[in-house]
Design a protein around this motif. Sequence first.
Motif, PDB file in Angstrom:
ATOM      1  N   ASP A  26       0.879  -1.074  -0.004  1.00  0.00           N
ATOM      2  CA  ASP A  26       0.138  -0.178  -0.057  1.00  0.00           C
ATOM      3  C   ASP A  26       0.945   1.491   0.003  1.00  0.00           C
ATOM      4  O   ASP A  26       0.199   2.476  -0.009  1.00  0.00           O
ATOM      5  N   GLU A  27       2.143   1.152  -0.146  1.00  0.00           N
ATOM      6  CA  GLU A  27       3.148   2.320  -0.118  1.00  0.00           C
ATOM      7  C   GLU A  27       4.256   2.131  -1.130  1.00  0.00           C
ATOM      8  O   GLU A  27       5.319   1.731  -0.746  1.00  0.00           O
ATOM      9  N   PRO A  28       3.910   2.098  -2.252  1.00  0.00           N
ATOM     10  CA  PRO A  28       5.156   1.799  -3.417  1.00  0.00           C
ATOM     11  C   PRO A  28       5.955   2.866  -3.225  1.00  0.00           C
ATOM     12  O   PRO A  28       5.755   4.147  -2.952  1.00  0.00           O
ATOM     13  N   GLU A  29       7.172   2.272  -3.509  1.00  0.00           N
ATOM     14  CA  GLU A  29       8.367   3.293  -3.354  1.00  0.00           C
ATOM     15  C   GLU A  29       8.425   4.097  -4.674  1.00  0.00           C
ATOM     16  O   GLU A  29       8.294   3.515  -5.828  1.00  0.00           O
ATOM     17  N   VAL A  30       8.710   5.567  -4.735  1.00  0.00           N
ATOM     18  CA  VAL A  30       8.878   6.356  -5.805  1.00  0.00           C
ATOM     19  C   VAL A  30      10.197   6.644  -6.161  1.00  0.00           C
ATOM     20  O   VAL A  30      10.780   7.198  -5.088  1.00  0.00           O
ATOM     21  N   ILE A  31      10.687   6.094  -6.971  1.00  0.00           N
ATOM     22  CA  ILE A  31      12.068   6.570  -7.352  1.00  0.00           C
ATOM     23  C   ILE A  31      12.019   7.276  -8.677  1.00  0.00           C
ATOM     24  O   ILE A  31      11.401   6.969  -9.667  1.00  0.00           O
ATOM     25  N   VAL A  32      12.880   8.118  -8.747  1.00  0.00           N
ATOM     26  CA  VAL A  32      13.298   9.393  -9.520  1.00  0.00           C
ATOM     27  C   VAL A  32      14.523   9.120 -10.239  1.00  0.00           C
ATOM     28  O   VAL A  32      15.534   9.346  -9.392  1.00  0.00           O
ATOM     29  N   VAL A  33      14.556   8.772 -11.558  1.00  0.00           N
ATOM     30  CA  VAL A  33      16.123   8.859 -12.063  1.00  0.00           C
ATOM     31  C   VAL A  33      16.067  10.131 -13.200  1.00  0.00           C
ATOM     32  O   VAL A  33      15.038  10.682 -13.591  1.00  0.00           O
ATOM     33  N   THR A  34      17.342  10.688 -13.143  1.00  0.00           N
ATOM     34  CA  THR A  34      17.341  11.887 -13.654  1.00  0.00           C
ATOM     35  C   THR A  34      18.464  11.716 -15.092  1.00  0.00           C
ATOM     36  O   THR A  34      18.103  12.464 -16.081  1.00  0.00           O
ATOM     37  N   GLY A  35      19.221  10.801 -14.879  1.00  0.00           N
ATOM     38  CA  GLY A  35      20.376  10.617 -15.946  1.00  0.00           C
ATOM     39  C   GLY A  35      21.244  11.875 -16.144  1.00  0.00           C
ATOM     40  O   GLY A  35      22.140  11.852 -17.054  1.00  0.00           O
ATOM     41  N   THR A  36      21.409  12.497 -15.064  1.00  0.00           N
ATOM     42  CA  THR A  36      22.311  13.728 -15.278  1.00  0.00           C
ATOM     43  C   THR A  36      23.310  13.654 -13.864  1.00  0.00           C
ATOM     44  O   THR A  36      22.953  12.546 -13.210  1.00  0.00           O
TER      45      THR A  36
END
Length: 668
Positions: A26-36
């Motif tokens: 019920d708490e999916p992990e949010v992962i943000v990738v930038t490529g920078t």
Amino acid sequence: MLRVPALSSALIALIGTQPAFAQEADEPEVIVVTGTGLEETPATPAYDTQVIEREQLVSTGSGRIEDALSSVAGFQQFRRSDSRSSNPSAQGATLRSLGGNATSRALVLLDGVPMADPFFGFIPFSAIAPERLGSARITRGGGSGPFGAGALAGTIELTSADAATLGNFGGHVYVNDRGGTESAAHVAGDLGSGFGVISGRWDRDKGFFTTPEADRVDASTRAGFDSYSIQARGVAPLTDTVELQARGLVYDDRRTLRFDGADSSSTGQDASLRLVGRGNWQFDALAYVQARNFTNVVISSTRFVPVLDQRNTPSTGLGGKFEIRPPVGESNVLRLGIDYRRSDGELYETALSAFTGSVRERRNAGGTNTDLGFFVENDFMLGPLTLTAGARLDRYTIRNGFYTSRDADGTILQNESYADRSGWEESFRGGAVFEAGGGLKLRAAAYTGLRLPTLNELYRPFVVFPVTTNANARLENEKLEGFEAGVDFSPSEDIDLSLTAFDNRVKGAVANVTLDPVTRQRQNIDAIHARGIEAGAGLSFGPLRFDGSLAYTEAEAQQAGAAFDGNRPSQTPAWVGGATLSYRIGTDGLVSATLRHVGKQFEDDLESNVLPAATTLDAFAQVALTERFALVLRGENLTDEDIVTRNQGGSIDFGTPRTLWIGLKLQN
């Protein structure tokens, strides 16, 4: 040589192997990738920095990255010709009129990787497609930091666009009025929580005559070219704060200049891996390998037969860096790091008789250069005032240098082995930026820098008829000392103005020094001293926007008692400027016109051969036809200005004439 399918498969497999992390349902992990890489530091504005956004990069009249970079006054290649009609070895990039030879004095980075050829020091601009990029940041002026030993005149940081910017697929096909074509395509998509992009570009054209019509002979030919590049890139999260970036680039560029048979080639296979951590302890770890080659055939301008076959110049570049930013409080940003570069290369060439075609001499030369740098830099934030100070210590080596020549029978004519050299060099930079309020910033900076001579400068002679330029294995390092002060005014998103005054001096500058009418040699001269003013403006009025840049540089070569003392360095104009007026039509339409002026230059250090000033007008238009397709029209040098790019005692080459383009662009 790396094969494209294998390289692409390897990259996709690599970024597809990231670990899975347990998550609460019920708490999916949010992962943000930038490529920078890591974000710029608070003191970055202390230096003369300008950013070119993606829209400006992809809306030039030529579609070339060097054209987009020219919107920053002070940027130049050694010659005025771009990467379609110049010899690749002349594509050195510099800033602030600190040129004087064809080697790059500006550090060009693509996703953090130095792009200069390991042997020659030129930049393979034809392999850098603007449509792959998200932005370009240009810092004029030297400095320390990662790979700072090459940033003598400044740094050009190119960043690849991410999948969200590019869309799942896209491309374009354009044709010009000579029948030349430019085609590109990409596919992009999610790979787990990351993304992958594969892109390709192919340019070909029969070209134009660089030789004036009155000087053409039966052997004269157009500056034809055929080049392609393929890049595969993947970004994947390893944890919620660490991401892995992988990139591979393969390119091949073939050109013909002036005469039938005067063919050159530039090829490369590059690969890099990068780990970026954005946690409490931020870090950036990078490793890369480059395999490059260059060939060139020189044709006699009197008998029009081959006289020199530079048949093979393999070189390898290896390097990497590690930078860490420990948590030292909200008011400090501390950077600690180490970087390394190694350049190996050899020249194999054959001199031929212009009368019989037989072999006169076979030559082999090369060596190894290395640089190991340690750097530290700290930004201090004191309310509206930000101070910065940094230092580098470089351990360099120049080793294994040799030059061997043999006659047709294999008898040794000359066999030189040059003594190994090494040493330590220190460099520093510091600056301040004060936010005075209302969008007004005051800044000042001072810096020193370092550049090793390239293997090309040390060991490879070359001929641009009728002049022979000899190498010099005794060349010493170039050292920069400079300072600048400026003001930035940006009271809103619609107004961005800047003004900078600078004073830069390159001590021991490597220059092509005239020895007699047909002979030059690379030598360390006392200095190249450049002082000037740079101005920039960006103004928006709704859909209408103006971007302009202007630089005036008073530059002189200094060598007590020399004939060239006090002269302008070769190929360096005093005035450079450009202005672009653009109008946005809806969300996908754009019309723009660019006026650019480059002042008078001199071909040589004695100011005996003039390259007159040139003013050109380019245009770009993109109009949406459907939701996915757009019509693109482009124009280069619409006034058909004669752009003199070379003048050797009256033997002249011209740059790009009026060229018109039309085509379709596919966008997701």
